[in-house]
Design an enzyme around this catalytic site. Structure first.
Site, mmCIF file in Angstrom:
data_model
loop_
_atom_site.group_PDB
_atom_site.id
_atom_site.type_symbol
_atom_site.label_atom_id
_atom_site.label_comp_id
_atom_site.label_asym_id
_atom_site.label_seq_id
_atom_site.Cartn_x
_atom_site.Cartn_y
_atom_site.Cartn_z
ATOM 1 N N GLY A 1 8.716 18.962 -5.979
ATOM 2 C CA GLY A 1 8.545 19.208 -7.424
ATOM 3 C C GLY A 1 8.045 17.754 -7.959
ATOM 4 O O GLY A 1 8.057 16.861 -7.475
ATOM 5 N N ASP B 1 12.854 6.629 -9.158
ATOM 6 C CA ASP B 1 13.046 6.231 -10.690
ATOM 7 C C ASP B 1 12.183 6.903 -11.433
ATOM 8 O O ASP B 1 12.081 6.702 -12.715
ATOM 9 C CB ASP B 1 12.859 4.633 -10.590
ATOM 10 C CG ASP B 1 11.347 4.259 -10.213
ATOM 11 O OD1 ASP B 1 10.743 5.284 -9.538
ATOM 12 O OD2 ASP B 1 11.027 2.916 -9.727
ATOM 13 N N ARG C 1 -0.305 23.596 -5.421
ATOM 14 C CA ARG C 1 -0.521 23.154 -4.094
ATOM 15 C C ARG C 1 -0.065 24.444 -3.079
ATOM 16 O O ARG C 1 0.509 25.113 -3.489
ATOM 17 C CB ARG C 1 0.753 21.959 -4.041
ATOM 18 C CG ARG C 1 0.492 20.901 -5.063
ATOM 19 C CD ARG C 1 1.850 20.411 -5.495
ATOM 20 N NE ARG C 1 1.790 19.575 -6.545
ATOM 21 C CZ ARG C 1 1.501 18.488 -6.826
ATOM 22 N NH1 ARG C 1 1.398 17.644 -5.558
ATOM 23 N NH2 ARG C 1 1.207 17.601 -7.750
ATOM 24 N N ASP D 1 2.487 19.558 0.153
ATOM 25 C CA ASP D 1 2.379 19.211 -1.276
ATOM 26 C C ASP D 1 1.472 18.544 -1.887
ATOM 27 O O ASP D 1 1.240 18.553 -3.031
ATOM 28 C CB ASP D 1 3.972 18.780 -1.480
ATOM 29 C CG ASP D 1 4.154 17.573 -0.890
ATOM 30 O OD1 ASP D 1 4.311 17.356 0.292
ATOM 31 O OD2 ASP D 1 4.405 16.351 -1.555
HETATM 32 P P1 AMP Z 1 4.082 11.710 -2.793
HETATM 33 O O1 AMP Z 1 4.495 11.156 -1.568
HETATM 34 O O2 AMP Z 1 3.618 10.891 -3.911
HETATM 35 O O3 AMP Z 1 3.004 12.947 -2.620
HETATM 36 O O4 AMP Z 1 5.485 12.607 -3.491
HETATM 37 C C1 AMP Z 1 6.340 13.060 -2.544
HETATM 38 C C2 AMP Z 1 7.401 13.738 -3.609
HETATM 39 O O5 AMP Z 1 8.431 12.537 -4.227
HETATM 40 C C3 AMP Z 1 7.088 14.337 -5.095
HETATM 41 O O6 AMP Z 1 7.937 15.215 -5.289
HETATM 42 C C4 AMP Z 1 6.979 12.932 -6.042
HETATM 43 O O7 AMP Z 1 7.171 13.567 -7.028
HETATM 44 C C5 AMP Z 1 8.240 12.335 -5.459
HETATM 45 N N1 AMP Z 1 8.356 11.075 -5.754
HETATM 46 C C6 AMP Z 1 7.512 9.980 -5.435
HETATM 47 N N2 AMP Z 1 7.685 8.737 -5.885
HETATM 48 C C7 AMP Z 1 8.645 8.853 -6.735
HETATM 49 C C8 AMP Z 1 9.452 8.074 -7.896
HETATM 50 N N3 AMP Z 1 9.216 6.795 -7.668
HETATM 51 N N4 AMP Z 1 10.467 8.563 -8.218
HETATM 52 C C9 AMP Z 1 10.778 10.025 -8.308
HETATM 53 N N5 AMP Z 1 10.150 10.855 -7.520
HETATM 54 C C10 AMP Z 1 9.092 10.445 -6.581
HETATM 55 MG MG MG Z 2 2.329 14.344 -3.771
#
Ligand code: AMP
Ligand code: MG
Length: 469
Positions: A84, A119, A178, A243
């Site tokens: 999410g 965060d 997605r 995702d």
């Molecule tokens: P990503 O690798 O950027 O596609 O992120 C994978 C998942 O981790 C997604 O659900 C993002 O919303 C969550 N996510 C990535 N970085 C953060 C963060 N700094 N704080 C909270 N959720 C994160």
């Molecule tokens: Mg992502």
């Protein structure tokens, strides 16, 4: 600032999202605004101080229906039942002047129920990286999410590297649906929600699709062409998790991505991808794997399961050929061929083998092909000359091979070392390298900036890009 919202996702069932506003930050300040994109979207940016309040998440603009979207996904092949938007908020949608509906999303806008201990924030580095690379991708003619704005938060956030300046990216996408959005409902057995999502995706992206099987076919076709296009510019996505696989067929989520300098089919950039799952040359396989996950999810809603499984299996089995066909088309253009035949594949492979053996620069070698000095890109010039003789004979029948090549081979891509230099300058308050990159990359097929086109010097090479986003 005025944003002409026209929201549809917010009208979907509660199970699809959590309604939630961005978390306000200390001192919003604009870093960059994309005037052309704002124009396309019919957005009046107006006063920049006020715009910063919106783009940093302190002010929710009129007409927005802020929410965090639910999804799940396979990360590096491992199932994660709930992901999410952990640090993103969808403000709403806008119908552009081109009639296309697009999401306006803040990324780095604070924690949500899906943050899983994170965060909810982003730091300036990845925000500007995504801004530059996604806009460069767009200018290269490759489907992608886009960057409308970047704002500083005036707050420090903590990463492995220490305290970093916080920032928020305003991302624009045809949608944020997605493969993982389908997976979450399929996995939970929420079949009515899965059907609603399927109907929504069809209406929004593929109105001709007719049903789940047609949707699967359409997404496979879009992904096949997308991955072939990535390959054709030497792009490594780096985190092709389900995702991060867009139903609309756009490049999404610029984390540890990179354009290759020296060609290496096995090249991996992401520091956490130890097995090379998302290596350059493995991207077609992973695209097929991701579409198999989409098929599995879509099948949960089908009545006549056996027949549906058989049909979906055929669709997935056809995908490697579909990617290969798209790959041949895009790579043939790179060597000046407009009507590709089976034998041309041998010619393309032959060049790539030379490039691999020599570690030749991917972008510059292709760009140099129509000129006198193409052989200078290679160390084994005898081998290049032998290849070139066969190639010249083949393109003799092409009407204007140089024009074909110049339209397919960019003079400029956002090289990793330039992005790193741009980020370092931006951290210390200097946006000049950002502006220079943005300006040059807006016209990648005609840009003349020898310095930006130059591969990294040994001391400039960035060995890996990090997920610490
Ligand atoms: P990503 O690798 O950027 O596609 O992120 C994978 C998942 O981790 C997604 O659900 C993002 O919303 C969550 N996510 C990535 N970085 C953060 C963060 N700094 N704080 C909270 N959720 C994160
Ligand atoms: Mg992502």
């Amino acid at each position: 600032m005025h944003i002409p919202f026209d929201n549809s996702y917010a009208a979907l069932p509660d199970a699809f999202y959590t309604a939630l506003s961005p978390t306000a930050v200390k001192a919003p300040q604009m870093l960059a605004v994309n005037a052309d994109l704002a124009q396309l979207l019919g957005i009046e940016i107006g006063d920049l101080t006020q715009a910063a309040q919106v783009f940093a998440g302190n002010v929710v603009p009129d007409g927005a229906a802020p929410l965090a979207q639910l999804y799940a996904g396979h990360q590096f092949g491992n199932w994660n039942p709930q992901l999410g938007d952990g640090r993103a908020i969808l403000l709403g949608e806008v119908l552009g002047r081109d009639g296309i509906r697009r999401d306006i999303q803040l990324k780095g806008s604070g924690p949500t129920p899906y943050s899983r201990g994170g965060d909810g924030r982003a730091w300036l580095g990845p925000v500007l990286r995504e801004y530059v690379v996604s806009e460069a991708m767009h200018a290269l003619g490759i489907p992608t999410t886009r960057a409308l704005a970047a704002a500083k938060t005036g707050e420090a956030i903590w990463r492995d590297t220490g305290a970093m300046p916080g920032a928020v990216l305003t991302r624009v996408a045809r949608s944020h649906l997605r493969v993982g959005t389908f997976q979450v409902f399929a996995h939970r057995g929420q079949i009515e929600d899965l059907k609603t999502l399927t109907a929504y995706a069809i209406q929004r992206h593929y109105p001709q699709a007719g049903g789940p099987m047609g949707l699967l076919r359409a997404v496979c076709a879009a992904q096949a062409d997308l991955i072939a296009r990535w390959m054709s510019v030497g792009f490594i996505h780096g985190v092709m998790n389900t995702d991060n696989a867009s139903i609309a067929g756009e490049t999404i989520d610029y984390g540890p991505c990179a354009f290759m300098d020296a060609f290496d089919a096995g090249r991996v950039f992401s520091s956490i991808d130890r097995q090379g799952r998302y290596a350059y040359g493995n991207q077609p396989n992973i695209a097929v794997w991701n579409m198999a996950q989409l098929a599995t999810a879509l099948l949960q809603q089908m009545e006549n399961k056996d027949a549906a499984v058989k049909e979906a299996t055929d669709v997935i089995h056809a995908m490697p050929d579909q990617i290969a066909t798209a790959w041949q088309k895009h790579f043939a253009a790179k060597i000046g061929i407009t009507h590709v035949t089976a034998r041309d594949t041998t010619l393309i492979d032959g060049l790539l083998e030379l490039m691999q053996a020599d570690g030749a620069d991917f972008t510059n070698s292709f760009r140099a092909l129509p000129g006198e000095n193409a052989r200078d890109q290679f160390t084994d010039r005898t081998a290049f000359d032998a290849w070139s003789a066969r190639w010249q004979a083949r393109i003799a029948s092409e009407p204007d091979p140089a024009a074909t090549m110049n339209a397919a081979n960019p003079a400029l891509v956002p090289r990793n070392h330039r992005i790193e230099q741009m980020i370092q300058a931006a951290v210390s308050g200097d946006m000049t390298p950002f502006d220079r990159l943005m300006q040059a990359l807006a016209t990648p097929f005609t840009a003349k900036d020898p310095d930006l086109a130059r591969p990294p010097a040994p001391s400039e090479i960035v060995p890996a890009t990090f997920c610490g986003t």
